[in-house]
Scaffold this motif. Structure first.
Motif, PDB file in Angstrom:
ATOM      1  N   LEU A   1     -13.287  15.852  -9.534  1.00 42.59           N
ATOM      2  CA  LEU A   1     -13.951  14.886  -8.877  1.00 42.59           C
ATOM      3  C   LEU A   1     -13.425  13.271  -9.137  1.00 42.59           C
ATOM      4  CD1 LEU A   1     -17.388  16.197 -10.109  1.00 42.59           C
ATOM      5  CD2 LEU A   1     -16.416  16.577  -8.139  1.00 42.59           C
ATOM      6  N   PRO A   2     -12.888  13.089 -10.019  1.00 46.47           N
ATOM      7  CA  PRO A   2     -12.300  11.758 -10.112  1.00 46.47           C
ATOM      8  C   PRO A   2     -11.138  11.593  -8.734  1.00 46.47           C
ATOM      9  CG  PRO A   2     -12.375  11.993 -12.294  1.00 46.47           C
ATOM     10  CD  PRO A   2     -12.891  13.388 -11.322  1.00 46.47           C
ATOM     11  N   ILE A   3     -10.398  12.621  -8.658  1.00 47.48           N
ATOM     12  CA  ILE A   3      -9.264  12.481  -7.739  1.00 47.48           C
ATOM     13  C   ILE A   3     -10.008  12.654  -6.238  1.00 47.48           C
ATOM     14  CG2 ILE A   3      -7.307  13.772  -6.883  1.00 47.48           C
ATOM     15  CD1 ILE A   3      -6.901  14.730  -9.505  1.00 47.48           C
ATOM     16  N   GLN A   4     -11.186  13.285  -6.049  1.00 48.48           N
ATOM     17  CA  GLN A   4     -11.853  13.452  -4.991  1.00 48.48           C
ATOM     18  C   GLN A   4     -12.585  11.937  -4.635  1.00 48.48           C
ATOM     19  OE1 GLN A   4     -13.556  17.678  -5.626  1.00 48.48           O
ATOM     20  NE2 GLN A   4     -14.002  17.102  -3.482  1.00 48.48           N
ATOM     21  N   ARG A   5     -12.991  11.322  -5.470  1.00 49.04           N
ATOM     22  CA  ARG A   5     -13.633  10.048  -5.590  1.00 49.04           C
ATOM     23  C   ARG A   5     -13.074   8.835  -5.259  1.00 49.04           C
ATOM     24  NH1 ARG A   5     -16.529   6.846  -4.066  1.00 49.04           N
ATOM     25  NH2 ARG A   5     -18.192   6.208  -4.948  1.00 49.04           N
ATOM     26  N   THR A   6     -11.730   8.909  -5.512  1.00 53.91           N
ATOM     27  CA  THR A   6     -10.934   7.810  -5.199  1.00 53.91           C
ATOM     28  C   THR A   6     -10.713   7.683  -3.733  1.00 53.91           C
ATOM     29  OG1 THR A   6      -8.941   6.568  -5.989  1.00 53.91           O
ATOM     30  CG2 THR A   6      -8.651   8.630  -5.236  1.00 53.91           C
ATOM     31  N   ILE A   7     -10.318   6.372  -3.402  1.00 55.51           N
ATOM     32  CA  ILE A   7     -10.196   6.230  -1.717  1.00 55.51           C
ATOM     33  C   ILE A   7      -8.670   6.447  -1.364  1.00 55.51           C
ATOM     34  CG2 ILE A   7     -10.656   4.528   0.121  1.00 55.51           C
ATOM     35  CD1 ILE A   7     -12.616   2.957  -1.447  1.00 55.51           C
ATOM     36  N   TRP A   8      -8.369   7.163  -0.251  1.00 57.12           N
ATOM     37  CA  TRP A   8      -7.249   7.450   0.204  1.00 57.12           C
ATOM     38  C   TRP A   8      -6.833   6.814   1.212  1.00 57.12           C
ATOM     39  CZ3 TRP A   8      -3.631  11.093  -2.057  1.00 57.12           C
ATOM     40  CH2 TRP A   8      -4.106  11.711  -3.434  1.00 57.12           C
ATOM     41  N   ARG A   9      -5.639   6.323   1.576  1.00 55.07           N
ATOM     42  CA  ARG A   9      -5.405   5.471   2.742  1.00 55.07           C
ATOM     43  C   ARG A   9      -3.906   5.817   3.148  1.00 55.07           C
ATOM     44  NH1 ARG A   9      -7.832   1.427  -0.537  1.00 55.07           N
ATOM     45  NH2 ARG A   9      -9.689   0.820   0.159  1.00 55.07           N
ATOM     46  N   VAL A  10      -3.779   5.331   4.473  1.00 57.17           N
ATOM     47  CA  VAL A  10      -2.447   5.560   5.177  1.00 57.17           C
ATOM     48  C   VAL A  10      -1.487   4.239   4.969  1.00 57.17           C
ATOM     49  CG1 VAL A  10      -0.986   5.795   7.100  1.00 57.17           C
ATOM     50  CG2 VAL A  10      -2.946   7.491   6.525  1.00 57.17           C
TER      51      VAL A  10
ATOM     52  N   GLU B   1      -4.064   1.176   5.539  1.00 58.38           N
ATOM     53  CA  GLU B   1      -4.104  -0.065   4.422  1.00 58.38           C
ATOM     54  C   GLU B   1      -3.753  -1.389   5.261  1.00 58.38           C
ATOM     55  OE1 GLU B   1      -2.462  -0.069  -0.102  1.00 58.38           O
ATOM     56  OE2 GLU B   1      -0.733  -0.299   1.783  1.00 58.38           O
ATOM     57  N   GLY B   2      -4.442  -2.262   4.808  1.00 57.31           N
ATOM     58  CA  GLY B   2      -4.459  -3.561   5.255  1.00 57.31           C
ATOM     59  C   GLY B   2      -4.848  -3.808   6.522  1.00 57.31           C
ATOM     60  N   GLU B   3      -5.379  -3.149   7.337  1.00 62.95           N
ATOM     61  CA  GLU B   3      -6.153  -3.075   8.494  1.00 62.95           C
ATOM     62  C   GLU B   3      -7.556  -3.165   8.443  1.00 62.95           C
ATOM     63  OE1 GLU B   3      -4.983  -0.606  11.783  1.00 62.95           O
ATOM     64  OE2 GLU B   3      -3.254  -1.609  12.261  1.00 62.95           O
ATOM     65  N   PRO B   4      -8.493  -4.114   8.895  1.00 61.24           N
ATOM     66  CA  PRO B   4      -9.806  -4.083   8.685  1.00 61.24           C
ATOM     67  C   PRO B   4     -10.398  -2.698   9.347  1.00 61.24           C
ATOM     68  CG  PRO B   4      -9.142  -6.242   9.558  1.00 61.24           C
ATOM     69  CD  PRO B   4      -7.848  -5.157   9.551  1.00 61.24           C
ATOM     70  N   SER B   5     -11.520  -2.323   8.545  1.00 64.77           N
ATOM     71  CA  SER B   5     -11.923  -1.037   8.902  1.00 64.77           C
ATOM     72  C   SER B   5     -12.793  -1.094  10.198  1.00 64.77           C
ATOM     73  CB  SER B   5     -12.766  -0.258   7.706  1.00 64.77           C
ATOM     74  OG  SER B   5     -13.756  -1.355   7.406  1.00 64.77           O
ATOM     75  N   ASP B   6     -13.534  -2.205  10.444  1.00 57.86           N
ATOM     76  CA  ASP B   6     -14.235  -2.470  11.580  1.00 57.86           C
ATOM     77  C   ASP B   6     -13.365  -2.675  12.775  1.00 57.86           C
ATOM     78  OD1 ASP B   6     -13.136  -4.703  10.712  1.00 57.86           O
ATOM     79  OD2 ASP B   6     -15.207  -6.039  10.919  1.00 57.86           O
TER      80      ASP B   6
END
Length: 454
Positions: free
Chosen positions: A68-77, A99-104
């Motif tokens: 669960l902790p591995i699933q819970r962490t946030i993954w990015r490119v 990573e580094g680009e605003p999600s909106d």
């Protein structure tokens, strides 16, 4: 001028002289010969480990504490120097933010009918249970752009794999599945390594079945199961005592047979009762002496099962426990999770991200990286540490740092604030006042709290 030494070795070793996989009747197959327990030899181990997870709460808790902790962490490119076209293609295929680009500014695509990294990660962590998890790549061609997209990583369940073919140097060559029950007359074709993504836990050279996280806990699970059954039997047989029928002095053998049947069928209940002849007796006799207590043994084996995955903290608090000791156990456990998650990340980068790049742009194209936030990181200590470093002048709050902080805390991206009426009036009558810089700020980099530049 001194002559430079340009001597080079005559040749470099380009081929292997030895081997890894040389056991068994065929070098195409290599099993873990060190495993001597029949129930844990592959493929029988698949059913054994599945049974352990289904039947034991401590085993299930241990696995969930790892997964669960591995699933819970946030993954990015992470772009990693790749062209925007490339890293955005990967991010869209995996359904992850950049990573580094605003999600909106770069909203995620719709998820129905598309590949899901979250679902794949959950299936990949089945390697903790069985020691290995294999997936087959399935791509889809976008005829409009001419680019391939990752449609799915199809799980090849452990109980369907019939054979794992291994090369002489220990490298994976292919896997073979058993034919479906409705197609037993057909022969399954091997799935080559070029189409496989293989996650293997605690792998030894050439052993592609891996080693399950539950392997050290098997002995304790088996003994604990026996103790639980013994404990339940003791409670059932001796909780109310043993019914004993004593016949009357002038009783016949037929009366004694009826009394025995009565004692055998005696049960406790709201309307329970019995009628016996005059002079006969029906009594519940307890066990003389002390019964063995199975609970300390059960508790001991529970603790050993938790130690198999370094989840010592799961055993704290049952009687007494030190908060400081539990914190140390948890911190060490989190470090191990970070290491395991990095192994999953490396496999996905090599055989998922880079393969997608190779399909579309070739092996010389720079590839982005799959990354994840540090597991167990806490926001409050990070914010406090940033404030101390900025106040001390060690760290300068530039725009990149601000974007990283906003991304870490899931805050909206920074936008240009709308000018107010007072600001417009002041700008017409007098020069704009220069805002004071935050302490420890580099003038060349600007303040963390200044407005966004256009």
């Amino acid at each position: 001028m001194a002559a430079t030494d340009q001597t080079k070795p005559s040749t470099a070793p380009e081929f292997e002289s030895g081997y890894v996989n040389g056991h068994g009747e065929s070098w195409l197959w290599m099993a873990d010969e060190a495993e001597t327990t029949p129930e844990l030899q592959w493929p029988a181990s698949i059913d054994t480990y599945a049974k352990m997870c289904r039947e034991d709460a401590q085993v299930t808790s241990m696995l969930r504490a790892v997964q669960l902790p591995i699933q819970r962490t946030i993954w990015r490119v992470r772009p990693n120097g790749a062209r925007p076209e490339v890293y955005r293609h990967i991010a869209a295929d995996l359904g992850l933010p950049v990573e580094g680009e605003p999600s909106d500014e770069t909203p995620l695509a719709r998820t129905r009918g598309r590949f899901s990294w979250t679902a794949h990660l959950q299936q990949a962590m089945e390697m903790f249970k069985y020691g290995h998890a294999f997936f087959e790549q399935v791509a889809q061609l976008d005829e409009e752009t001419g680019l391939f997209h990752l449609r799915k990583l199809a799980a090849r369940k452990q109980n369907t794999i019939e054979r794992i073919n291994v090369a002489l140097d220990g490298g994976l060559e292919s896997i073979v599945q058993r034919p479906p029950s409705s197609m037993e007359i057909f022969r399954s074709e091997p799935i080559p390594v070029s189409r496989l993504v293989a996650y293997v836990f605690d792998q030894e050279p050439g052993i592609w079945t891996g080693r399950s996280l539950l392997r050290p806990a098997y002995k304790h699970w088996m003994l604990k199961d026996r103790l639980l059954r013994t404990h339940a039997t003791m409670i059932e047989r001796n909780g109310l005592g043993m019914p004993v029928y004593t016949g009357a002095d002038q009783g016949t053998s037929d009366d004694l047979s009826k009394g025995r049947r009565l004692a055998s069928e005696a049960r406790a209940g709201r309307y329970a009762g019995a009628a016996i002849p005059f002079g006969a007796k029906l009594a519940f006799q307890g066990v003389e002496g002390n019964l063995p207590d199975a609970l300390p043994g059960i508790k001991y084996h529970d603790e050993q099962i938790g130690r198999a995955a370094l989840t010592h903290f799961l055993n704290l608090g049952q009687q007494t426990g030190s908060w400081a000791l539990g914190t140390e156990f948890a911190n060490f456990f989190i470090m191990t999770l970070q290491t395991v998650a990095e192994r999953i990340r490396d496999v996905a980068n090599q055989h998922v991200v880079e393969d997608i790049v190779d399909w579309n742009w070739g092996p010389t194209e720079q590839a982005p990286l799959l990354v994840f936030d540090e597991i167990g990181s806490q926001h409050a200590p990070v914010a406090e540490a940033l404030k101390i470093l900025v106040d001390a002048g060690i760290l300068f709050p530039d725009r990149k740092l601000e974007e990283a902080v906003r991304e870490r805390y899931s805050l909206p991206s920074k936008g240009t604030p709308a000018p107010s009426t007072d600001d417009n009036t002041a700008s017409d009558s007098a020069p704009a006042a220069r805002r004071p810089r935050a302490r420890g700020t580099d003038p060349a980099q600007g303040s963390l709290f200044e407005g966004a530049t256009t």
